[in-house]
Design a protein around this motif. Structure first.
Motif, PDB file in Angstrom:
ATOM      1  N   UNK A   4       0.823  -1.058  -0.017  1.00 42.08           N
ATOM      2  CA  UNK A   4       0.211   0.074  -0.085  1.00 42.08           C
ATOM      3  C   UNK A   4       0.840   1.068  -0.006  1.00 42.08           C
ATOM      4  N   UNK A   5       0.556   2.170  -0.843  1.00 39.80           N
ATOM      5  CA  UNK A   5       1.297   3.506  -0.869  1.00 39.80           C
ATOM      6  C   UNK A   5       0.229   4.492  -0.323  1.00 39.80           C
ATOM      7  N   UNK A   6       0.560   5.055   0.905  1.00 40.09           N
ATOM      8  CA  UNK A   6      -0.172   5.968   1.548  1.00 40.09           C
ATOM      9  C   UNK A   6       0.076   7.433   0.951  1.00 40.09           C
ATOM     10  N   UNK A   7      -0.739   7.795   0.002  1.00 43.08           N
ATOM     11  CA  UNK A   7      -0.652   9.061  -0.495  1.00 43.08           C
ATOM     12  C   UNK A   7      -1.487  10.284   0.342  1.00 43.08           C
ATOM     13  N   UNK A   8      -0.856  10.571   1.259  1.00 42.86           N
ATOM     14  CA  UNK A   8      -1.577  11.404   2.410  1.00 42.86           C
ATOM     15  C   UNK A   8      -0.897  12.866   2.467  1.00 42.86           C
ATOM     16  N   UNK A   9      -1.691  13.673   2.789  1.00 40.97           N
ATOM     17  CA  UNK A   9      -1.116  15.152   2.929  1.00 40.97           C
ATOM     18  C   UNK A   9      -0.417  15.168   4.370  1.00 40.97           C
ATOM     19  N   UNK A  17       0.162  15.145  15.066  1.00 45.31           N
ATOM     20  CA  UNK A  17      -0.965  15.020  14.144  1.00 45.31           C
ATOM     21  C   UNK A  17      -0.720  14.201  12.876  1.00 45.31           C
ATOM     22  N   UNK A  18       0.317  14.384  12.408  1.00 52.08           N
ATOM     23  CA  UNK A  18       0.635  13.563  11.154  1.00 52.08           C
ATOM     24  C   UNK A  18       0.685  12.011  11.328  1.00 52.08           C
ATOM     25  N   UNK A  19       1.123  11.773  12.556  1.00 54.87           N
ATOM     26  CA  UNK A  19       1.137  10.295  12.993  1.00 54.87           C
ATOM     27  C   UNK A  19      -0.430   9.549  13.256  1.00 54.87           C
ATOM     28  N   UNK A  20      -1.271  10.723  13.741  1.00 51.14           N
ATOM     29  CA  UNK A  20      -2.576  10.340  14.079  1.00 51.14           C
ATOM     30  C   UNK A  20      -3.275  10.165  12.566  1.00 51.14           C
ATOM     31  N   UNK A  21      -2.941  10.861  11.645  1.00 44.39           N
ATOM     32  CA  UNK A  21      -3.411  10.636  10.264  1.00 44.39           C
ATOM     33  C   UNK A  21      -2.990   9.220   9.782  1.00 44.39           C
ATOM     34  N   UNK A  22      -1.439   8.971  10.198  1.00 46.52           N
ATOM     35  CA  UNK A  22      -0.991   7.807   9.667  1.00 46.52           C
ATOM     36  C   UNK A  22      -1.700   6.487  10.076  1.00 46.52           C
ATOM     37  N   UNK A  23      -2.077   6.753  11.529  1.00 47.53           N
ATOM     38  CA  UNK A  23      -2.466   5.538  12.273  1.00 47.53           C
ATOM     39  C   UNK A  23      -3.857   4.996  11.463  1.00 47.53           C
ATOM     40  N   UNK A  24      -4.826   5.861  10.810  1.00 42.86           N
ATOM     41  CA  UNK A  24      -5.782   5.599  10.176  1.00 42.86           C
ATOM     42  C   UNK A  24      -5.523   4.782   8.911  1.00 42.86           C
ATOM     43  N   UNK A  25      -4.426   5.105   8.232  1.00 42.29           N
ATOM     44  CA  UNK A  25      -3.795   4.457   7.017  1.00 42.29           C
ATOM     45  C   UNK A  25      -3.403   3.132   7.236  1.00 42.29           C
ATOM     46  N   UNK A 227      -5.162   9.212  -1.087  1.00 37.86           N
ATOM     47  CA  UNK A 227      -5.800   8.078  -1.230  1.00 37.86           C
ATOM     48  C   UNK A 227      -4.810   6.685  -0.720  1.00 37.86           C
ATOM     49  N   UNK A 228      -5.100   5.696  -0.547  1.00 38.42           N
ATOM     50  CA  UNK A 228      -4.569   4.586  -0.314  1.00 38.42           C
ATOM     51  C   UNK A 228      -4.532   3.789  -1.707  1.00 38.42           C
ATOM     52  N   UNK A 229      -3.498   3.517  -2.357  1.00 37.24           N
ATOM     53  CA  UNK A 229      -3.091   2.910  -3.358  1.00 37.24           C
ATOM     54  C   UNK A 229      -2.453   1.574  -3.141  1.00 37.24           C
ATOM     55  N   UNK A 230      -3.109   0.470  -3.726  1.00 33.99           N
ATOM     56  CA  UNK A 230      -2.730  -0.897  -3.565  1.00 33.99           C
ATOM     57  C   UNK A 230      -2.005  -1.535  -4.747  1.00 33.99           C
ATOM     58  N   UNK A 231      -1.029  -2.286  -4.493  1.00 30.68           N
ATOM     59  CA  UNK A 231      -0.369  -3.083  -5.411  1.00 30.68           C
ATOM     60  C   UNK A 231       0.363  -4.376  -5.332  1.00 30.68           C
ATOM     61  N   UNK A 232       0.319  -5.088  -6.103  1.00 25.96           N
ATOM     62  CA  UNK A 232       1.269  -6.536  -5.716  1.00 25.96           C
ATOM     63  C   UNK A 232       2.555  -6.402  -6.305  1.00 25.96           C
ATOM     64  N   UNK A 233       3.454  -7.053  -5.647  1.00 23.68           N
ATOM     65  CA  UNK A 233       4.971  -7.268  -5.771  1.00 23.68           C
ATOM     66  C   UNK A 233       5.066  -8.775  -5.691  1.00 23.68           C
ATOM     67  N   UNK A 234       5.416  -9.235  -7.031  1.00 23.03           N
ATOM     68  CA  UNK A 234       5.601 -10.576  -6.938  1.00 23.03           C
ATOM     69  C   UNK A 234       6.884 -10.983  -7.583  1.00 23.03           C
ATOM     70  N   UNK A 235       7.866 -11.696  -6.680  1.00 25.23           N
ATOM     71  CA  UNK A 235       9.243 -11.819  -7.389  1.00 25.23           C
ATOM     72  C   UNK A 235       9.401 -12.864  -8.470  1.00 25.23           C
ATOM     73  N   UNK A 236       8.338 -13.664  -8.492  1.00 20.81           N
ATOM     74  CA  UNK A 236       8.431 -14.445  -9.654  1.00 20.81           C
ATOM     75  C   UNK A 236       8.395 -13.933 -11.134  1.00 20.81           C
ATOM     76  N   UNK A 237       7.342 -12.656 -11.104  1.00 23.05           N
ATOM     77  CA  UNK A 237       7.269 -11.907 -12.446  1.00 23.05           C
ATOM     78  C   UNK A 237       8.873 -11.148 -12.840  1.00 23.05           C
TER      79      UNK A 237
END
Length: 265
Positions: A4-9, A17-25, A227-237
């Motif tokens: 997950x990439x946490x694209x957050x301000x 305060x930022x760590x409070x935002x991070x906790x939700x992520x 937003x939270x952006x999700x992606x897969x890392x597959x070492x086999x690929x």
């Protein structure tokens, strides 16, 4: 491995305060099954090439906060902070596992001299890698994307993916996508850029966090807002791409060194 990439301000110069935002992520990413969450460059404070505020070491409140959240939500994290160092602080990314243990740190090697980051921070001199769920991962930070030699070194170490926390401005988003795709395709690895959003005293940011696969194709892309952006890392690929198209075998590193020396002469 789901990531997950946490694209957050960030809350500007307000780590608590930022760590409070991070906790939700952390909570949302963990519920979605992600094994790792990554945040933008100097996420706890917002990136500032001139600020000496809120610097700290590996026992300081920012790193301790990330470690606590990683352990609480049982998810690995890549964070970024201003690290206390002599003679000047370093712009440092840190990888922490799901137990809250520090895996590695990476100090930004290529400081952003057009913004005079080198006047305030001290450059790193080492690579940083770690293994998570069978995936070998390297770290880079923002401006490092412009320097293919760094990613080439990670490729030679067998890395499957490089995660790049960033504060990449809206004015140069064309380069952001170009470099992420190029570094991925050149080295047949995943490259995940994690950007910030919004306007702060330094610049304006348009998000667009994205991940390119070992063929250079964009497999995940965020929009301009938080937003939270999700992606897969597959070492086999990665391994299959390197077997099917073994470009590594055609490199001529010895010749490159000779040609570079001749150019200097």
């Amino acid at each position: 491995m789901l990531c997950c990439s946490a694209q957050i301000r960030s809350a500007w110069e307000d780590p608590d305060r930022t760590l409070e935002i991070a906790a939700d992520c952390f909570s949302r990413a963990a519920r979605s099954g992600a094994k790792m969450i990554s945040f933008p460059e100097q996420f706890a404070t917002g990136w500032d090439p001139h600020s000496l505020q809120n610097t700290g070491d590996l026992t300081g409140p920012t790193v301790s906060g990330f470690r606590k959240l990683a352990k609480e939500y049982s998810i690995a994290v890549i964070g970024s902070f201003r690290e206390t160092f002599t003679p000047k602080p370093r712009n440092t990314a840190i990888a922490i596992d799901s137990r809250g243990d520090i895996l590695t740190t990476y100090a930004k090697i290529h400081l952003f001299t057009p913004g005079h980051e080198d006047k305030t921070f001290f450059p790193g001199t080492s690579l940083a890698t770690f293994t998570l769920e069978g995936v070998q991962i390297g770290l880079a930070i923002c401006y490092d994307l412009r320097f293919p030699e760094l990613f080439r070194l990670y490729r030679r170490k067998g890395v499957h993916a490089v995660i790049v926390p960033a504060a990449w401005p809206q004015s140069r988003m064309l380069h952001w996508e170009l470099f992420i795709q190029s570094r991925a395709a050149e080295n047949q690895m995943y490259v995940a850029g994690v950007n910030t959003v919004g306007t702060n005293p330094v610049d304006r940011y348009a998000g667009e966090s994205m991940t390119a696969d070992p063929h250079g194709a964009i497999i995940a892309r965020a929009g301009p807002e938080a937003e939270l952006l999700y992606y897969e890392i597959d070492p086999r690929v990665v391994e299959q791409a390197r077997r099917d198209f073994p470009v590594e075998n055609d490199r001529k590193d010895d010749l490159y060194s000779i040609l570079l020396q001749k150019h200097r002469e």
